[in-house]
Design an enzyme around this catalytic site. Structure first.
Site, short mmCIF file in Angstrom:
data_model
loop_
_atom_site.label_atom_id
_atom_site.label_comp_id
_atom_site.label_asym_id
_atom_site.label_seq_id
_atom_site.Cartn_x
_atom_site.Cartn_y
_atom_site.Cartn_z
N THR A 127 0.84 -1.20 0.00
CA THR A 127 0.00 0.00 0.00
C THR A 127 0.88 1.25 0.00
O THR A 127 2.00 1.23 0.52
CB THR A 127 -0.91 0.03 1.24
OG1 THR A 127 -1.56 1.31 1.35
CG2 THR A 127 -0.11 -0.20 2.53
N ASP A 128 0.35 2.33 -0.54
CA ASP A 128 1.08 3.60 -0.49
C ASP A 128 1.19 4.14 0.93
O ASP A 128 2.00 5.03 1.21
CB ASP A 128 0.43 4.64 -1.41
CG ASP A 128 -0.97 5.05 -0.98
OD1 ASP A 128 -1.59 4.34 -0.15
OD2 ASP A 128 -1.47 6.08 -1.48
N GLU A 129 0.39 3.60 1.85
CA GLU A 129 0.40 4.10 3.23
C GLU A 129 1.70 3.77 3.97
O GLU A 129 1.97 4.35 5.03
CB GLU A 129 -0.80 3.58 4.00
CG GLU A 129 -2.12 4.12 3.45
CD GLU A 129 -3.32 3.79 4.32
OE1 GLU A 129 -3.16 3.80 5.56
OE2 GLU A 129 -4.40 3.54 3.76
N TYR A 151 -1.96 -0.50 10.94
CA TYR A 151 -2.17 -1.17 9.66
C TYR A 151 -0.96 -1.01 8.75
O TYR A 151 -0.39 -1.99 8.25
CB TYR A 151 -3.42 -0.63 8.96
CG TYR A 151 -3.43 -0.86 7.47
CD1 TYR A 151 -3.46 -2.16 6.95
CD2 TYR A 151 -3.38 0.20 6.57
CE1 TYR A 151 -3.44 -2.39 5.58
CE2 TYR A 151 -3.37 -0.02 5.21
CZ TYR A 151 -3.39 -1.31 4.72
OH TYR A 151 -3.37 -1.54 3.35
N LYS A 155 1.91 -3.67 7.13
CA LYS A 155 2.16 -3.81 5.70
C LYS A 155 3.64 -3.52 5.39
O LYS A 155 4.23 -4.18 4.52
CB LYS A 155 1.26 -2.86 4.91
CG LYS A 155 -0.21 -3.24 4.93
CD LYS A 155 -0.49 -4.59 4.30
CE LYS A 155 -0.38 -4.54 2.80
NZ LYS A 155 -0.76 -5.84 2.16
#
Length: 335
Positions: A127-129, A151, A155
């Site tokens: 994810t870009d997060e 979260y 990741k």
């Protein structure tokens, strides 16, 4: 579908929102597809109804190494596309344990098994997060990752598991970091489906803080298409961002959807911001675009398709909302 049969791919989380779109496209590209999904509250086999005759499905948890080994040993896939994950930031803040189990331990299990059974390519969907927030500019793949919520931390940890295998064992993997996805079949704990469901039911729409947070919105079909391009043309060991270059403040997103639905703007209700809420995500997609990919849907086109789908499938959306409420009651009863 093309006439020439392609390789066999195993897709974890293939009954999820993005995973199912990838599977539907894979079937039309004539891949032999094996789907593994534990069908948690957010999973739904109905997402695969259109292609169920063309896939093989296993209900299994990637955290169970023995079960996963039996599947991989039996099916002998050449490639693993790893979508399976716990994904909701708010829930990770409330209880991070399931995110560690699925996102970190589950990924480690898959990497170990992929190595053991000589999988030719392992595509890890991140994810870009993991970059954390950005006030300006766009994150390139070479930027340091600085996750800021449970979260995204899990990741990032999963990425490190894959990256360590690449460097230590010459593991044939690559990592993909998509921006915020939206589109048909998205579960109603995510921002856009929440807006749609509450708007259509005449309820207040919760917007964190003042709604100033900025997100880059990527239509799910474009995301899955990009993953297919990376699967075919991407270089092993590399990381690829997927983005649309379309950014919007959360408040503006909510207002624009209300306008399209002819609903009053006063349905928006500002609520206390969540802890550690990242202000902005934005990714540089030069590496992906050099492979020849471009998104086919701007936000106006994508949100139009999304609204039409949800209005025609409101019963599904409401049933998923009930499932979510039941899931929360079950979780909190155990705590």
């Amino acid at each position: 579908m093309s006439k020439t049969a392609k390789q066999k791919i195993l897709v974890t989380g293939g009954a999820g929102f993005i995973g199912s779109e990838f599977v539907r496209q894979a079937v039309h590209k004539n891949y032999k597809v094996v789907v593994v999904d534990s069908i948690t509250y957010a999973g739904d086999l109905s997402r695969l109804n259109d292609v169920k005759k063309h896939i093989k499905f296993y209900k299994a948890d990637i955290g169970n190494a023995r079960v996963m080994e039996n599947i991989i040993k039996k099916e002998k896939p050449q490639t693993i596309i790893h979508f399976a994950a716990e994904t909701h930031v708010d829930r990770s803040i409330q209880d991070a344990a399931p995110f560690i189990d699925a996102n970190v331990i589950g990924t480690q299990n898959l990497v170990d098994l992929a190595r053991k059974y000589n999988i030719k390519k392992f595509v890890h969907i991140s994810t870009d997060e993991v970059y954390g927030e950005s006030q300006r500019g766009r994150f390139k793949e070479s930027a340091p990752i600085k996750p800021k919520n449970p979260y995204s931390a899990t990741k990032a940890a999963a990425e490190f598991v894959v990256r360590a295998a690449i460097h230590t064992y010459n593991f044939p993997a690559l990592v993909i970091r998509p921006a915020n996805n939206y589109g048909p079949w998205q579960y109603p704990e995510k921002f856009i489906p929440v807006i749609l469901l509450k708007a259509l039911k005449g309820q207040k729409i919760p917007v964190y803080g003042k709604g100033e947070q900025i997100r880059e919105w990527l239509f799910v079909a474009d995301c899955a298409d990009a993953i297919h391009v990376i699967l075919k043309k991407g270089k092993l060991g590399e990381t690829y961002n997927i983005g649309s270059y379309f950014e919007k403040k959360n408040l503006i997103t909510a207002k624009s959807i209300l306008k399209l639905l002819n609903k009053p703007q006063n349905q928006i209700q500002f609520v206390k911001d969540r802890p550690g809420h990242d202000f902005r995500y934005s990714v540089d997609c030069t590496k992906l675009r050099n492979l020849g990919w471009r998104p086919k849907h701007n936000f106006a086109k994508g949100i139009g398709i999304t609204i039409d789908w949800y209005m025609n499938n409101l019963n599904w959306l409401e049933s998923k909302k009930k499932d979510l409420e039941a899931h929360y009651k079950k979780v909190y009863k155990k705590r």
